[in-house]
Design a protein around this motif. Structure first.
Motif, PDB file in Angstrom:
ATOM      1  N   TYR A  61      15.754  -7.550  -2.917  1.00 48.93           N
ATOM      2  CA  TYR A  61      15.425  -7.866  -4.311  1.00 48.93           C
ATOM      3  C   TYR A  61      16.561  -8.575  -5.044  1.00 48.93           C
ATOM      4  O   TYR A  61      16.699  -8.465  -6.256  1.00 48.93           O
ATOM      5  CB  TYR A  61      14.991  -6.604  -5.067  1.00 48.93           C
ATOM      6  N   ASP A 119       6.562  -2.520  -5.220  1.00 49.28           N
ATOM      7  CA  ASP A 119       6.164  -2.737  -3.822  1.00 49.28           C
ATOM      8  C   ASP A 119       5.875  -1.431  -3.100  1.00 49.28           C
ATOM      9  O   ASP A 119       5.652  -1.432  -1.881  1.00 49.28           O
ATOM     10  CB  ASP A 119       7.259  -3.505  -3.081  1.00 49.28           C
ATOM     11  N   SER A 140       9.539  -9.331  -1.407  1.00 43.07           N
ATOM     12  CA  SER A 140       8.152  -8.868  -1.351  1.00 43.07           C
ATOM     13  C   SER A 140       7.360  -9.610  -0.282  1.00 43.07           C
ATOM     14  O   SER A 140       6.519  -9.026   0.414  1.00 43.07           O
ATOM     15  CB  SER A 140       7.487  -9.026  -2.720  1.00 43.07           C
ATOM     16  N   GLU A 141       7.658 -10.904  -0.138  1.00 43.23           N
ATOM     17  CA  GLU A 141       6.935 -11.717   0.834  1.00 43.23           C
ATOM     18  C   GLU A 141       7.199 -11.281   2.272  1.00 43.23           C
ATOM     19  O   GLU A 141       6.380 -11.539   3.161  1.00 43.23           O
ATOM     20  CB  GLU A 141       7.331 -13.191   0.676  1.00 43.23           C
ATOM     21  N   LEU A 182       7.485  -8.145   3.470  1.00 47.41           N
ATOM     22  CA  LEU A 182       7.211  -6.725   3.705  1.00 47.41           C
ATOM     23  C   LEU A 182       5.995  -6.464   4.578  1.00 47.41           C
ATOM     24  O   LEU A 182       5.447  -5.357   4.578  1.00 47.41           O
ATOM     25  CB  LEU A 182       7.041  -5.999   2.361  1.00 47.41           C
ATOM     26  N   ARG A 202       3.909  -2.841   5.446  1.00 48.17           N
ATOM     27  CA  ARG A 202       2.479  -2.613   5.330  1.00 48.17           C
ATOM     28  C   ARG A 202       1.888  -2.114   6.644  1.00 48.17           C
ATOM     29  O   ARG A 202       1.017  -1.238   6.651  1.00 48.17           O
ATOM     30  CB  ARG A 202       1.786  -3.889   4.848  1.00 48.17           C
TER      31      ARG A 202
END
Length: 261
Positions: A12, A27, A250-251, A253, A257
Motif C-alpha cells: 500500500y 481489502d 490491491s491489484e 491480491l 483471494r
C-alpha cells in the motif's frame, strides 16, 4: 485457513503511511505488521487500528541508525544500554498497540568481527529482553535474513536461530520464519515448515515471491501449495505479507483471494 497480516512498510505504498491501515482493511485484512512505529505517537497508530478494525501483530524494536545502514544493535559489544533503552521503548509501543510480538534485529557483523563475541552479546541481550517482555505477555522474535539482501547480517540460518532459542530457553523467545529468506539461503522450505513449526519455536511466518520479493505467487515458490502445508502443520499464528507489490497492492491480491477460497 492461515491468517494474513498486511505489511504496511512494503504494501500500500501508493498511500501515505497512515492511510495504509484503511486500504488494508478495505481489502479484507484484519491484521497488520510493519517495520517500525517510532515516527508516530503510539496513540495515533492505535487510533488507526481501532478505526479500521485491525490488530497489530508485529513490529521491530529500534534498530540503531537504520537510515545510515544499521540493522540492529543487539549483538554489538558496548551498545547494550542503547539496545535495552530501545527495547523498553518497543514494549511501551507494544502495550499501547496491544501487539504480542516484537522482532529484535541482530545487526551486521563487520569484516574481522569476533563472531563468538557477537553471539555472546546477542544471547545476553535476548535473554534480558525475553525476561522484560514476559511480564507484558509479549514474544521476542529473531529472524534469519539472507546475505544477498542484507550482507553481513549476523543471523542467516534457521538451525542457528533455533539453537539460540533453545540455549536461552525462554518460552517467549521464538523464531520468525520468513519463507523468502529461507528459500534464498537454504531452500527445502516444505521440510523446514513441517519440521520447525511442530517444535513450538516458530512464532510468526512471512511470505514473498522469490527472487524479486513481489507477490508471493510470483517466482519459484509454489505459494498455494506452501499455504496448504502450513495449514497441515496446524500453525495458528499470523503470516505477514512482507513483499513489494509489482504493480499496485490491491491489484496483486489474487493469491489472497485463492487462499480464502
Amino acid at each position: 485457513m492461515p491468517r494474513f497480516a498486511a505489511n504496511l512498510s512494503m504494501m500500500y505504498v501508493e498511500h501515505a503511511f497512515l492511510d495504509r491501515f484503511a486500504a488494508a482493511a478495505a481489502d479484507g485484512f484484519t491484521a497488520v505488521e510493519f517495520l517500525f512505529p517510532y515516527a508516530y505517537p503510539a496513540e495515533q497508530l492505535r487510533g488507526r487500528l481501532d478505526a479500521n478494525g485491525l490488530r497489530q501483530v508485529l513490529f521491530n524494536a529500534p534498530p540503531g541508525d537504520f537510515d545510515a545502514g544499521e540493522r540492529g544493535v543487539a549483538s554489538i559489544p558496548g551498545r547494550e544500554a542503547e539496545f535495552r533503552d530501545g527495547f523498553r521503548r518497543a514494549l511501551d509501543y507494544a502495550e499501547t498497540l496491544d501487539c504480542p510480538r516484537v522482532h529484535v534485529m541482530a545487526g551486521l557483523a563487520q569484516a574481522g568481527a569476533d563472531r563468538e563475541e557477537r553471539l555472546a552479546v546477542y544471547r545476553g541481550n535476548l535473554a534480558w529482553a525475553a525476561g522484560q517482555a514476559g511480564g507484558a505477555g509479549v514474544d521476542v522474535l529473531i529472524e534469519p535474513i539472507n546475505q544477498r539482501d542484507m550482507p553481513g547480517y549476523l543471523l542467516s540460518l534457521q538451525d542457528e536461530a533455533h539453537h539460540i532459542v533453545g540455549q536461552i530457553g525462554a518460552p517467549n523467545l521464538k523464531v520468525q520464519l520468513d519463507l523468502y529468506h529461507c528459500q534464498i539461503t537454504e531452500g527445502d522450505v516444505t521440510v523446514r515448515l513441517r519440521t520447525d513449526i511442530p517444535t513450538g519455536r516458530v512464532g510468526h511466518l512471512q511470505i514473498a515471491g522469490v527472487p524479486d520479493r513481489h507477490e508471493p505467487d510470483s517466482g519459484e515458490l509454489a505459494i498455494d501449495y506452501l499455504l496448504a502445508v502450513i495449514d497441515e502443520t496446524g500453525f495458528d499464528g499470523w503470516i505477514g505479507c512482507e513483499y513489494r507489490p509489482a504493480a499496485g497492492t490491491s491489484e496483486g491480491l489474487g493469491w489472497l483471494r485463492r487462499a480464502r477460497g
